[in-house]
Design a protein around this motif. Structure first.
Motif, mmCIF file in Angstrom:
data_model
loop_
_atom_site.group_PDB
_atom_site.id
_atom_site.type_symbol
_atom_site.label_atom_id
_atom_site.label_comp_id
_atom_site.label_asym_id
_atom_site.label_seq_id
_atom_site.Cartn_x
_atom_site.Cartn_y
_atom_site.Cartn_z
ATOM 1 N N ARG A 33 5.494 3.831 -11.264
ATOM 2 C CA ARG A 33 5.099 2.539 -10.708
ATOM 3 C C ARG A 33 3.740 2.624 -10.011
ATOM 4 O O ARG A 33 2.901 1.734 -10.147
ATOM 5 C CB ARG A 33 6.159 2.061 -9.712
ATOM 6 C CG ARG A 33 7.454 1.624 -10.360
ATOM 7 C CD ARG A 33 8.415 1.140 -9.309
ATOM 8 N NE ARG A 33 9.692 0.765 -9.902
ATOM 9 C CZ ARG A 33 10.769 0.471 -9.181
ATOM 10 N NH1 ARG A 33 10.708 0.516 -7.865
ATOM 11 N NH2 ARG A 33 11.893 0.140 -9.779
ATOM 12 N N ILE A 34 3.546 3.686 -9.269
ATOM 13 C CA ILE A 34 2.272 3.847 -8.570
ATOM 14 C C ILE A 34 1.130 3.975 -9.570
ATOM 15 O O ILE A 34 0.057 3.390 -9.399
ATOM 16 C CB ILE A 34 2.322 5.066 -7.630
ATOM 17 C CG1 ILE A 34 3.271 4.779 -6.462
ATOM 18 C CG2 ILE A 34 0.929 5.420 -7.116
ATOM 19 C CD1 ILE A 34 3.528 5.978 -5.571
ATOM 20 N N SER A 35 1.358 4.737 -10.634
ATOM 21 C CA SER A 35 0.328 4.924 -11.650
ATOM 22 C C SER A 35 -0.036 3.601 -12.308
ATOM 23 O O SER A 35 -1.222 3.273 -12.486
ATOM 24 C CB SER A 35 0.809 5.916 -12.713
ATOM 25 O OG SER A 35 -0.137 6.041 -13.758
ATOM 26 N N ASP A 36 0.976 2.801 -12.661
ATOM 27 C CA ASP A 36 0.713 1.519 -13.306
ATOM 28 C C ASP A 36 0.073 0.543 -12.334
ATOM 29 O O ASP A 36 -0.859 -0.181 -12.685
ATOM 30 C CB ASP A 36 2.012 0.935 -13.856
ATOM 31 C CG ASP A 36 1.771 -0.322 -14.693
ATOM 32 O OD1 ASP A 36 1.212 -0.193 -15.794
ATOM 33 O OD2 ASP A 36 2.130 -1.415 -14.230
ATOM 34 N N SER A 37 0.549 0.541 -11.088
ATOM 35 C CA SER A 37 0.005 -0.386 -10.104
ATOM 36 C C SER A 37 -1.437 -0.060 -9.754
ATOM 37 O O SER A 37 -2.216 -0.954 -9.408
ATOM 38 C CB SER A 37 0.860 -0.355 -8.829
ATOM 39 O OG SER A 37 2.174 -0.816 -9.088
ATOM 40 N N SER A 38 -1.810 1.216 -9.841
ATOM 41 C CA SER A 38 -3.169 1.599 -9.465
ATOM 42 C C SER A 38 -4.212 0.932 -10.355
ATOM 43 O O SER A 38 -5.351 0.721 -9.922
ATOM 44 C CB SER A 38 -3.330 3.126 -9.515
ATOM 45 O OG SER A 38 -3.256 3.610 -10.849
ATOM 46 N N THR A 39 -3.839 0.585 -11.584
ATOM 47 C CA THR A 39 -4.797 -0.116 -12.446
ATOM 48 C C THR A 39 -5.103 -1.501 -11.888
ATOM 49 O O THR A 39 -6.243 -1.955 -11.920
ATOM 50 C CB THR A 39 -4.253 -0.225 -13.879
ATOM 51 O OG1 THR A 39 -2.960 -0.835 -13.864
ATOM 52 C CG2 THR A 39 -4.131 1.155 -14.515
ATOM 53 N N TRP A 40 -4.081 -2.172 -11.370
ATOM 54 C CA TRP A 40 -4.295 -3.465 -10.716
ATOM 55 C C TRP A 40 -5.152 -3.279 -9.467
ATOM 56 O O TRP A 40 -6.071 -4.073 -9.209
ATOM 57 C CB TRP A 40 -2.972 -4.109 -10.319
ATOM 58 C CG TRP A 40 -2.147 -4.645 -11.443
ATOM 59 C CD1 TRP A 40 -0.890 -4.254 -11.810
ATOM 60 C CD2 TRP A 40 -2.501 -5.709 -12.346
ATOM 61 N NE1 TRP A 40 -0.444 -4.983 -12.874
ATOM 62 C CE2 TRP A 40 -1.409 -5.893 -13.226
ATOM 63 C CE3 TRP A 40 -3.635 -6.506 -12.503
ATOM 64 C CZ2 TRP A 40 -1.422 -6.850 -14.240
ATOM 65 C CZ3 TRP A 40 -3.650 -7.457 -13.516
ATOM 66 C CH2 TRP A 40 -2.549 -7.624 -14.365
ATOM 67 N N TRP A 41 -4.829 -2.255 -8.670
ATOM 68 C CA TRP A 41 -5.573 -2.035 -7.429
ATOM 69 C C TRP A 41 -7.051 -1.810 -7.710
ATOM 70 O O TRP A 41 -7.914 -2.376 -7.049
ATOM 71 C CB TRP A 41 -4.999 -0.832 -6.685
ATOM 72 C CG TRP A 41 -3.543 -0.953 -6.339
ATOM 73 C CD1 TRP A 41 -2.812 -2.115 -6.226
ATOM 74 C CD2 TRP A 41 -2.634 0.105 -6.074
ATOM 75 N NE1 TRP A 41 -1.511 -1.831 -5.910
ATOM 76 C CE2 TRP A 41 -1.366 -0.479 -5.801
ATOM 77 C CE3 TRP A 41 -2.747 1.491 -6.019
ATOM 78 C CZ2 TRP A 41 -0.247 0.280 -5.493
ATOM 79 C CZ3 TRP A 41 -1.635 2.250 -5.702
ATOM 80 C CH2 TRP A 41 -0.391 1.652 -5.447
#
Length: 234
Positions: free
Chosen positions: A63-71
């Motif tokens: 989840r963190i890896s995928d969310s980091s693209t949004w961030w």
């Protein structure tokens, strides 16, 4: 349903009464269990970690890896909006790849935060980013409800496109570094993506050429120049 693990980590999806994993929420804050200790170049896991805890850490990392693209995408968009003449230097100082960031920012700019679905990956959203915003939510909802993969979503959109949507054409352009840098600078000054900026410039030139050639811009058909100059009836 959601629950908090005993180590104080993030909320973890638990099976819902229907058997389908419950969707994450946009307000969910991401962190790792205390059984995992992060370093710049390593992840240390507590000795004797059981299988359930190990799998939970993997889910959190995903989840963190995928969310980091949004961030990263939202971070670049903020810098481009507030510091249009200085953000490029800031990006270079972070050692992040600018083109990759531009790709993230393009998707983040096309898909509004209110339309983003935590239950779907960033790549799902990248598939709907080229679509009108009025259609994005519909496709994302279908993907989430039906459990579609990114590839399945792409296939469904393409199938619909053959029936309803105009077919996009790929145009390749070879330019030297000086021209590319100049165009990017102009687009950055306006706070826009290079592709969008180029498209608008080309559309303006096309309309001018069509007008000079005797065609009324936007009509898709040729009109004698004399008629094009006449005021509208009524």
């Amino acid at each position: 349903m959601k629950d908090v693990n005993q180590e104080g980590g993030i909320l973890v999806n638990q099976p819902s009464p229907t058997g389908r994993p419950a969707a994450s929420t946009c307000t969910e804050r991401l962190a790792l269990d205390r059984v995992a200790e992060t370093r710049r170049t390593s992840l240390a896991l507590r000795a004797g970690l059981n299988l359930a805890d190990w799998k939970r850490v993997g889910l959190q990392l995903s989840r963190i890896s995928d969310s980091s693209t949004w961030w990263l995408g939202d971070w670049l968009r903020y810098g481009r909006e507030h510091y249009p003449r200085r953000y490029r230097q800031a990006v270079e100082e972070t050692a992040l790849d600018y083109q990759t960031l531009r790709n993230y920012a393009w998707v983040a700019g096309k898909v509004a935060p209110s339309e983003r679905r935590p239950g779907l990956s960033f790549q799902h959203h990248a598939e709907v980013a080229p679509l009108p915003r009025s259609q994005q939510g519909t496709w994302l909802e279908r993907a989430e409800l039906n459990g579609w993969s990114r590839n399945r979503l792409r296939t469904e959109i393409r199938a619909a496109g053959r029936r309803d949507l105009p077919v996009a054409q790929v145009v390749q352009l070879r330019v030297d570094d000086a021209h590319l840098a100049r165009w990017r600078q102009a687009a950055d000054v306006e706070g826009r993506e290079l592709l969008d900026w180029m498209t608008d410039i080309l559309d303006q030139e096309a309309d001018t050429a069509r007008l000079l050639g005797g065609e009324t811009p936007g009509t898709g058909g040729l009109v004698p120049r004399q008629l094009a100059r006449l005021p509208a009836a009524g």
